[in-house]
Design a protein around this motif. Sequence first.
Motif, PDB file in Angstrom:
ATOM      1  N   UNK A  61       0.842  -1.196   0.000  1.00 47.28           N
ATOM      2  CA  UNK A  61       0.000   0.000   0.000  1.00 47.28           C
ATOM      3  C   UNK A  61       0.877   1.246   0.000  1.00 47.28           C
ATOM      4  N   UNK A  62       1.915   1.218   0.825  1.00 48.36           N
ATOM      5  CA  UNK A  62       2.819   2.362   0.920  1.00 48.36           C
ATOM      6  C   UNK A  62       3.474   2.656  -0.422  1.00 48.36           C
ATOM      7  N   UNK A  63       3.889   1.618  -1.137  1.00 56.49           N
ATOM      8  CA  UNK A  63       4.520   1.828  -2.441  1.00 56.49           C
ATOM      9  C   UNK A  63       3.541   2.438  -3.441  1.00 56.49           C
ATOM     10  N   UNK A  64       2.299   1.979  -3.410  1.00 57.05           N
ATOM     11  CA  UNK A  64       1.299   2.503  -4.332  1.00 57.05           C
ATOM     12  C   UNK A  64       0.993   3.966  -4.022  1.00 57.05           C
ATOM     13  N   UNK A  65       0.819   4.284  -2.740  1.00 56.02           N
ATOM     14  CA  UNK A  65       0.531   5.664  -2.360  1.00 56.02           C
ATOM     15  C   UNK A  65       1.729   6.561  -2.640  1.00 56.02           C
ATOM     16  N   UNK A  66       2.918   6.083  -2.324  1.00 58.92           N
ATOM     17  CA  UNK A  66       4.128   6.880  -2.532  1.00 58.92           C
ATOM     18  C   UNK A  66       4.279   7.267  -4.002  1.00 58.92           C
ATOM     19  N   UNK A  88      -8.177   5.505   4.634  1.00 58.18           N
ATOM     20  CA  UNK A  88      -7.786   6.379   5.738  1.00 58.18           C
ATOM     21  C   UNK A  88      -6.417   7.002   5.492  1.00 58.18           C
ATOM     22  N   UNK A  89      -5.482   6.218   4.976  1.00 59.62           N
ATOM     23  CA  UNK A  89      -4.157   6.748   4.678  1.00 59.62           C
ATOM     24  C   UNK A  89      -4.227   7.829   3.613  1.00 59.62           C
ATOM     25  N   UNK A  90      -4.971   7.564   2.547  1.00 66.26           N
ATOM     26  CA  UNK A  90      -5.127   8.548   1.476  1.00 66.26           C
ATOM     27  C   UNK A  90      -5.777   9.826   2.000  1.00 66.26           C
ATOM     28  N   UNK A  91      -6.756   9.676   2.876  1.00 66.68           N
ATOM     29  CA  UNK A  91      -7.458  10.838   3.416  1.00 66.68           C
ATOM     30  C   UNK A  91      -6.542  11.727   4.243  1.00 66.68           C
ATOM     31  N   UNK A  92      -5.528  11.138   4.858  1.00 63.33           N
ATOM     32  CA  UNK A  92      -4.569  11.931   5.627  1.00 63.33           C
ATOM     33  C   UNK A  92      -3.578  12.659   4.726  1.00 63.33           C
ATOM     34  N   UNK A  93      -3.537  12.275   3.456  1.00 57.53           N
ATOM     35  CA  UNK A  93      -2.533  12.808   2.542  1.00 57.53           C
ATOM     36  C   UNK A  93      -3.109  13.644   1.411  1.00 57.53           C
TER      37      UNK A  93
END
Length: 219
Positions: A61-66, A88-93
Motif C-alpha cells: 500500500x505504501x509503495x502505491x501511495x508513494x 484512511x491513509x489517502x485521506x490523511x494525505x
Amino acid sequence: MPRATLVEVIREMGMTDPRLLAAFAATPRDRFVPPRSISRAQLDQPIPIGHGQPTSQPSLVAQMIDALRLTGTETILEIGTGYGYQTALLARLARRVYSMERYADLAEHARANLAAVDVTNAEVVVGDGTAGLPGHAPFDAVVVSAAAAEVPEPLAEQLTEGGRLVMPISGTIADIVTLFTKRQGRLIQQRRVAPAQFVPLVGKHAKGGDEPPHRSTCL
C-alpha cells in the motif's frame, strides 16, 4: 509487534516522505481488520476480510501511495475500499477521497472504521469501480487495488490532465503495479512500482467482463 514497526518496514524499503510515514504512524491498522484478526494487524501481510477479498499488505500500500506523490491538495478516486485502511491513509494525505466498493457490507464496515478514527474527508460509495464516479470527476489521482489487463477507459477519462494513476496490470506470472500519468488526453506508463498478486478487477469495464475473483492476493 508495535505499530511503529510498520513505519520502520516502510522506511527501510526506501520510502522517506515524512507525510507518508506520519500517515502510517497515525492510522491504527487494527481498527481496519476483522476482530478475529486483530492479533495480526501489525504484521506486514494481507488479511482476509470476506468475499474473497483481503485488506492490503501495508508495505505494498505504501509503495502505491508513494508513487502518487501526493501534496495534500488532491481529490482522489480509490477503487476497492475493503475495510478502509488505504482510504484512511489517502485521506490523511489528500484533500478529498472518493472510494468505491463493490460489496455493501464491506462498505459499511469501512464507513464505521473511518468514522472511528475521525476521517471526515472520505466518502465510500457502493458500485462498479470500473465505471468510476463521473459526477465527481476529474480526479487528480486514481488508485486501483485489483488487477486487469488494462486500465478501464472510464478511469482514464476521469483522471485530470497531468494526474497519476496506480494500478496492478495482470501478468502471466505476477501482476505488476504500474504508475501512469495522463498527457495530452492519453495514459502514459511511467514506471513499474512492484510485482505482486491481486484479486482480479470486476466490473463492466474490466477487460474480460464481470468475472468472479479466482485467485488470492498478496496485496
